[in-house]
Design an enzyme around this catalytic site. Structure first.
Site, PDB file in Angstrom:
ATOM      1  N   GLY A  80       0.827  -1.214   0.000  1.00 28.27           N
ATOM      2  CA  GLY A  80       0.000   0.000   0.000  1.00 28.27           C
ATOM      3  C   GLY A  80       0.855   1.254   0.000  1.00 28.27           C
ATOM      4  O   GLY A  80       0.534   2.235   0.676  1.00 28.27           O
ATOM      5  N   GLN A 102      -2.326   6.966   1.618  1.00 28.60           N
ATOM      6  CA  GLN A 102      -2.061   8.162   2.428  1.00 28.60           C
ATOM      7  C   GLN A 102      -0.820   7.973   3.304  1.00 28.60           C
ATOM      8  O   GLN A 102       0.079   8.805   3.316  1.00 28.60           O
ATOM      9  CB  GLN A 102      -3.277   8.491   3.322  1.00 28.60           C
ATOM     10  CG  GLN A 102      -3.120   9.811   4.071  1.00 28.60           C
ATOM     11  CD  GLN A 102      -4.087   9.985   5.235  1.00 28.60           C
ATOM     12  OE1 GLN A 102      -4.719   9.021   5.692  1.00 28.60           O
ATOM     13  NE2 GLN A 102      -4.202  11.205   5.719  1.00 28.60           N
ATOM     14  N   TYR A 145     -15.380  -1.688   9.686  1.00 27.82           N
ATOM     15  CA  TYR A 145     -13.941  -1.391   9.767  1.00 27.82           C
ATOM     16  C   TYR A 145     -13.412  -1.734  11.162  1.00 27.82           C
ATOM     17  O   TYR A 145     -12.375  -2.394  11.307  1.00 27.82           O
ATOM     18  CB  TYR A 145     -13.746   0.097   9.459  1.00 27.82           C
ATOM     19  CG  TYR A 145     -12.353   0.632   9.622  1.00 27.82           C
ATOM     20  CD1 TYR A 145     -11.305   0.162   8.834  1.00 27.82           C
ATOM     21  CD2 TYR A 145     -12.085   1.666  10.532  1.00 27.82           C
ATOM     22  CE1 TYR A 145     -10.024   0.691   8.960  1.00 27.82           C
ATOM     23  CE2 TYR A 145     -10.819   2.202  10.656  1.00 27.82           C
ATOM     24  CZ  TYR A 145      -9.793   1.714   9.871  1.00 27.82           C
ATOM     25  OH  TYR A 145      -8.534   2.242   9.997  1.00 27.82           O
ATOM     26  N   LYS A 148     -10.596  -4.442  12.336  1.00 27.93           N
ATOM     27  CA  LYS A 148      -9.357  -4.033  13.018  1.00 27.93           C
ATOM     28  C   LYS A 148      -9.203  -4.746  14.368  1.00 27.93           C
ATOM     29  O   LYS A 148      -8.093  -5.090  14.774  1.00 27.93           O
ATOM     30  CB  LYS A 148      -9.317  -2.509  13.171  1.00 27.93           C
ATOM     31  CG  LYS A 148      -8.979  -1.803  11.871  1.00 27.93           C
ATOM     32  CD  LYS A 148      -7.522  -2.055  11.486  1.00 27.93           C
ATOM     33  CE  LYS A 148      -7.206  -1.819  10.047  1.00 27.93           C
ATOM     34  NZ  LYS A 148      -5.882  -2.297   9.635  1.00 27.93           N
ATOM     35  N   ILE A 162      -5.543  10.524  10.533  1.00 22.78           N
ATOM     36  CA  ILE A 162      -4.242  11.072  10.133  1.00 22.78           C
ATOM     37  C   ILE A 162      -4.427  12.250   9.177  1.00 22.78           C
ATOM     38  O   ILE A 162      -5.146  12.158   8.178  1.00 22.78           O
ATOM     39  CB  ILE A 162      -3.370   9.982   9.448  1.00 22.78           C
ATOM     40  CG1 ILE A 162      -3.203   8.770  10.384  1.00 22.78           C
ATOM     41  CG2 ILE A 162      -2.022  10.553   9.046  1.00 22.78           C
ATOM     42  CD1 ILE A 162      -2.540   9.062  11.714  1.00 22.78           C
TER      43      ILE A 162
HETATM   44  C1  AKB Z   1     -11.053   6.397   9.276  1.00 18.74           C
HETATM   45  O1  AKB Z   1     -11.584   7.491   9.481  1.00 18.74           O
HETATM   46  O2  AKB Z   1     -11.655   5.385   8.922  1.00 18.74           O
HETATM   47  C2  AKB Z   1      -9.566   6.283   9.545  1.00 18.74           C
HETATM   48  C3  AKB Z   1      -9.284   5.807  10.926  1.00 18.74           C
HETATM   49  C4  AKB Z   1      -9.583   6.677  12.073  1.00 18.74           C
HETATM   50  O3  AKB Z   1      -8.822   4.725  11.105  1.00 18.74           O
HETATM   51  N1  AKB Z   1      -8.934   7.541   9.310  1.00 18.74           N
END
Ligand code: AKB
Length: 320
Positions: free
Chosen positions: A12, A16, A147, A151, A177
């Site tokens: 990757g 970003q 997400y 994680k 970030i």
């Molecule tokens: C998102 O907003 O999904 C990412 C994160 C906070 O992991 N930037």
């Protein structure tokens, strides 16, 4: 005991974080020692071409294995991820990239006896039950986004592969970030980057979150530093492995807008929350990162004022 990182692969590298981490790793370890890999659909810039550059989709396990063999890779930074907002639209894709791709990498880590695998986790692992102020490192992890689910799974998998097989997998829970080189995509905290581009180009930005939305955020130089510092930390000092909170600064969308206005007089803004607000509301306002500070001396360099000043200088030079 510190493990050598002689031949590093970044998965990757055009994203970003990858687009800034790869040059930083090359600066430290030498151009030839860091293999940048990127998706077929992406266009790498000249900087990434200064060292080995290869196409790789993390879902192609055979290709990943081939590159590890070809370059005698011992360390991998895996930055391939589907972020929070995109993960709600494409949950199956988020699971494939964030979990299945990472699982294949862990298995290859065993097969090729890799000395180090790095993977960012995220504040996305937290859910609404967690204290909003200074969310502790050790707490209930019941995220409400796909997400977040992926994680948490990655953290558990990484910790399991360390405990069970001695594979040195490390990860940290990154805040949103903020960066000037490459735009993020598909995240909830993207507003904190987009606002700078729009303030400079259009003089106006419509936030997709409420004015009082307060989240943990971090400037890219600190993000790169956190990944390299943790990768280089002495294993003997680590009690945690894949689940370090790392904190830098926290501010609301309104505070960010007002700070930018100090540097760009006349900048106007408004707030029209969309579906991303729900994700933002499920995350804590700030996180406690004592284990990172104690176990590998984590310390960020940037705060709101210095970050905003630097972002505007860099973007004005880039966008003029
Ligand atoms: C998102 O907003 O999904 C990412 C994160 C906070 O992991 N930037």
């Amino acid at each position: 005991m510190e493990a050598e990182m002689d031949n590093i692969m970044v998965i990757g590298a055009t994203g970003q974080i990858g687009s800034e981490l790869t040059p930083a790793l090359r600066e430290k370890y030498g151009n030839e020692s860091v293999v940048a890999t990127y998706l077929l659909t992406e266009e790498p810039d000249e900087e990434l071409a200064r060292g080995p550059l290869e196409k790789l989709n993390i879902l192609n396990r055979d290709r990943m294995a081939g590159l590890i063999e070809k370059y005698d890779i011992d360390s991998v930074f895996n930055l391939a991820a589907i972020l929070s907002a995109k993960g709600e639209k494409f949950p199956a894709k988020a699971f494939q990239v964030n979990v299945s791709g990472f699982f294949d990498l862990l298995e290859l880590g065993r097969k090729f006896d890799l000395t180090r695998i790095m993977i960012p986790s995220s504040i996305g692992v937290f859910g609404p039950e967690v204290p909003t102020k200074n969310a502790p490192n050790e707490t209930v992890l019941r995220p409400t986004s796909m997400y977040g689910v992926t994680k948490v799974t990655d953290e558990l998998l990484g910790n399991y592969y360390f405990q069970k097989f001695g594979l040195d997998v490390r990860g940290l829970r990154l805040p949103g970030i903020i960066s000037s080189k490459t735009l993020p995509g598909g995240g909830t905290t993207d507003y904190a980057v987009e606002v700078f581009y729009e303030a400079i180009k259009e003089g106006h930005y419509t936030f997709f979150v409420r004015e009082d939305t307060t989240l943990p955020l971090m400037y890219m130089p600190d993000c790169v530093k956190s990944l390299i510092d943790l990768a280089e930390a002495d294993l003997d000092n680590l009690e945690h492995h894949c689940d370090f909170n790392v904190s830098s600064m926290s501010f609301s969308a309104g505070e960010l807008a007002r700070k930018i206005e100090e540097f760009i007089p006349g900048f106007t803004y408004d707030f029209q929350p969309d579906e991303r607000q729900e994700i933002a509301d499920s995350w804590p306002n700030s996180i406690d990162d004592s284990p990172a500070r104690e176990e590998w001396s984590w310390k960020p360099n940037y705060g709101l004022e210095s970050m905003v000043k630097d972002m505007i200088e860099k973007l004005e030079a880039k966008l003029q």
